[in-house]
Design a protein around this motif. Structure first.
Motif, mmCIF file in Angstrom:
data_model
loop_
_atom_site.group_PDB
_atom_site.id
_atom_site.type_symbol
_atom_site.label_atom_id
_atom_site.label_comp_id
_atom_site.label_asym_id
_atom_site.label_seq_id
_atom_site.Cartn_x
_atom_site.Cartn_y
_atom_site.Cartn_z
ATOM 1 N N THR A 126 -32.567 -1.567 -31.868
ATOM 2 C CA THR A 126 -32.316 -0.977 -30.544
ATOM 3 C C THR A 126 -31.211 -1.708 -29.798
ATOM 4 O O THR A 126 -30.925 -1.386 -28.642
ATOM 5 N N ALA A 178 -30.133 4.241 -35.041
ATOM 6 C CA ALA A 178 -29.809 4.688 -33.683
ATOM 7 C C ALA A 178 -29.890 6.203 -33.568
ATOM 8 O O ALA A 178 -30.230 6.737 -32.513
ATOM 9 N N ASN A 179 -29.582 6.901 -34.645
ATOM 10 C CA ASN A 179 -29.627 8.363 -34.639
ATOM 11 C C ASN A 179 -29.786 8.865 -36.071
ATOM 12 O O ASN A 179 -29.644 8.106 -37.033
ATOM 13 N N GLU A 228 -23.472 1.187 -26.293
ATOM 14 C CA GLU A 228 -23.694 2.247 -27.280
ATOM 15 C C GLU A 228 -24.518 1.720 -28.444
ATOM 16 O O GLU A 228 -24.207 0.671 -29.022
ATOM 17 N N ALA A 229 -25.592 2.434 -28.766
ATOM 18 C CA ALA A 229 -26.454 2.051 -29.881
ATOM 19 C C ALA A 229 -25.797 2.475 -31.191
ATOM 20 O O ALA A 229 -25.447 3.644 -31.363
ATOM 21 N N THR A 274 -27.306 -2.844 -28.848
ATOM 22 C CA THR A 274 -26.119 -2.026 -28.601
ATOM 23 C C THR A 274 -24.864 -2.883 -28.721
ATOM 24 O O THR A 274 -24.937 -4.111 -28.821
ATOM 25 N N LYS A 306 -33.744 14.011 -31.938
ATOM 26 C CA LYS A 306 -33.062 13.526 -30.745
ATOM 27 C C LYS A 306 -33.719 12.285 -30.154
ATOM 28 O O LYS A 306 -33.199 11.691 -29.205
ATOM 29 N N THR A 307 -34.869 11.877 -30.673
ATOM 30 C CA THR A 307 -35.556 10.709 -30.142
ATOM 31 C C THR A 307 -34.673 9.469 -30.278
ATOM 32 O O THR A 307 -34.121 9.202 -31.351
ATOM 33 N N THR A 308 -34.523 8.721 -29.195
ATOM 34 C CA THR A 308 -33.705 7.515 -29.249
ATOM 35 C C THR A 308 -34.406 6.446 -30.065
ATOM 36 O O THR A 308 -35.625 6.481 -30.275
ATOM 37 N N ALA A 309 -33.640 5.458 -30.513
ATOM 38 C CA ALA A 309 -34.228 4.371 -31.284
ATOM 39 C C ALA A 309 -35.274 3.630 -30.466
ATOM 40 O O ALA A 309 -36.340 3.269 -30.974
ATOM 41 N N ARG A 310 -34.991 3.431 -29.182
ATOM 42 C CA ARG A 310 -35.940 2.721 -28.327
ATOM 43 C C ARG A 310 -37.245 3.501 -28.200
ATOM 44 O O ARG A 310 -38.338 2.935 -28.323
#
Length: 375
Positions: free
Chosen positions: A228, A241-242, A235-236, A230, A143-147
């Motif tokens: 990172t 991104a995921n 939206e990334a 969008t 679940k960690t975001t790309a950022r």
């Protein structure tokens, strides 16, 4: 009853005349290593030169994705040029197969490095660790975001021992695992390209991870900037991104379904072979990403005509789309074009069939004509 019989007869005739509209595609679900290597080597042309290498500098490449995937089902074949930005478009379109056609043999070798790094990685964190030879930070999850992912790696240190370990694993996988028949020069160049990634991610430069980092190989944006970024709605959409986007690319790489080809867009072999392969498998081009290559083709005599002549042989449908990059664009041809700021590019879409139709009708005579067909 007579009307039903007539309809059946007409449908049968149409099916014979236009089989691609009715027959299911026969694209492979997986390629053997031998089949992958044969496509790559048989379709490739002589290597050439281009001024940029190793990484995109198109910071707004995700902006067109909402329009690109609107009302579109996964499938077809993606054709692209250049390095890592292709993965983001592939993750969005979810084609059954992809060909990356680039005039630089180094780009093909870089794609093979990416291929092995994807294959060796269970998740995005492992991928970044393998790509840049940085120790994997603790506490990262699916679940960690790309950022947040890049922030964590920014605090991690590069590791020379890990670099040599990873490089050997990459070469072992290509030469012993896949048994690809790379030359000694190819292997030497793989050493060099992978070193570029390590140096870009090292503490001394940090350009791969530092926002807006400058690097001769990495353009005006850092790798972190690109991954990172969008779309215009925030939206990334990058391939990092995921985990879902990452797995789409990883699974295709593990099945040998992203095939890098050395080819000139204006050449007589690479693109025509790719188009013939797609047609022979009753499929259509989902999209072709050209970056800003067309701009240079229009500066090289008749190369643009040769390129569009190649594209005219592609099997297309109503959703086949060009994705191109330009420093200017027309919102309305009655108004002056809008300019991209600084060294940035604008990402544009145009239906491939419309461009081919205009080309065949003699309505394209310069680069501006192509841009006017793009939005």
């Amino acid at each position: 009853m007579d009307m039903i019989r007539s309809f059946i007869v007409m449908a049968s005739i149409c099916a014979l005349l236009v089989p691609s509209l009715f027959a299911a595609d026969t694209l492979p679900r997986e390629l053997s290593d031998d089949a992958f290597w044969k496509l790559m080597s048989d379709y490739s042309e002589e290597s050439g030169q281009f001024r940029f290498e190793y990484m995109s500098n198109e910071q707004e490449f995700q902006v067109v994705i909402p329009r690109l995937i609107e009302n579109r089902k996964p499938g077809g074949v993606y054709v692209g040029v250049g390095p890592e930005q292709n993965f983001t478009y592939i993750a969005a379109l979810q084609p059954k197969m992809a060909f990356i056609v680039d005039i630089r043999r180094d780009n093909m070798l870089e794609q093979l490095i990416y291929k092995t790094v994807f294959e060796m990685s269970a998740n995005r964190a492992e991928f970044l660790s393998h790509l840049f030879s940085r120790k994997m930070p603790a506490g990262l999850t699916e679940k960690t975001t790309a950022r947040a992912l890049f922030q964590a790696f920014r605090a991690s240190s590069s590791d020379a021992a890990l670099f040599h370990q990873n490089l050997q694993a990459i070469k072992d996988r290509l030469l012993t695992g896949h048994k690809f028949r790379l030359s000694l020069d190819d292997v030497s160049q793989i050493d060099y390209i992978y070193r570029v990634f390590f140096d870009a991610g090292s503490e001394s430069t940090g350009n791969a991870f530092t926002p807006s980092g400058q690097n001769v190989y990495f353009g005006t944006a850092s790798y972190a900037d690109l991954m990172t970024a969008t779309d215009n709605h925030g939206e990334a959409r990058s391939y990092l991104a995921n985990e879902e986007n990452f797995r789409i690319i990883r699974d295709m790489e593990r099945k040998n379904l992203i095939v890098p080809i050395v080819g000139n867009f204006a050449g007589a072999k690479a693109l025509r072979n790719v188009g013939r392969y797609i047609k022979d498998h009753n499929a259509a081009v989902a999209a072709m990403y050209t970056s800003n290559v067309e701009q240079y083709l229009y500066q090289q005599g008749d190369d643009w005509r040769k390129f569009l002549g190649n594209v005219a042989t592609f099997p297309l449908d109503g959703q086949s789309m060009f994705i191109r990059s330009s420093h200017f664009a027309y919102g309305d041809t009655r108004q002056p074009p809008r300019q991209a700021s600084g060294r940035r590019f604008l990402q544009l879409l145009s239906p491939m069939a419309e461009v081919v139709k205009a080309f065949n009708a003699g309505k394209i005579t310069g680069y501006e004509d192509v841009i006017q067909l793009s939005r």
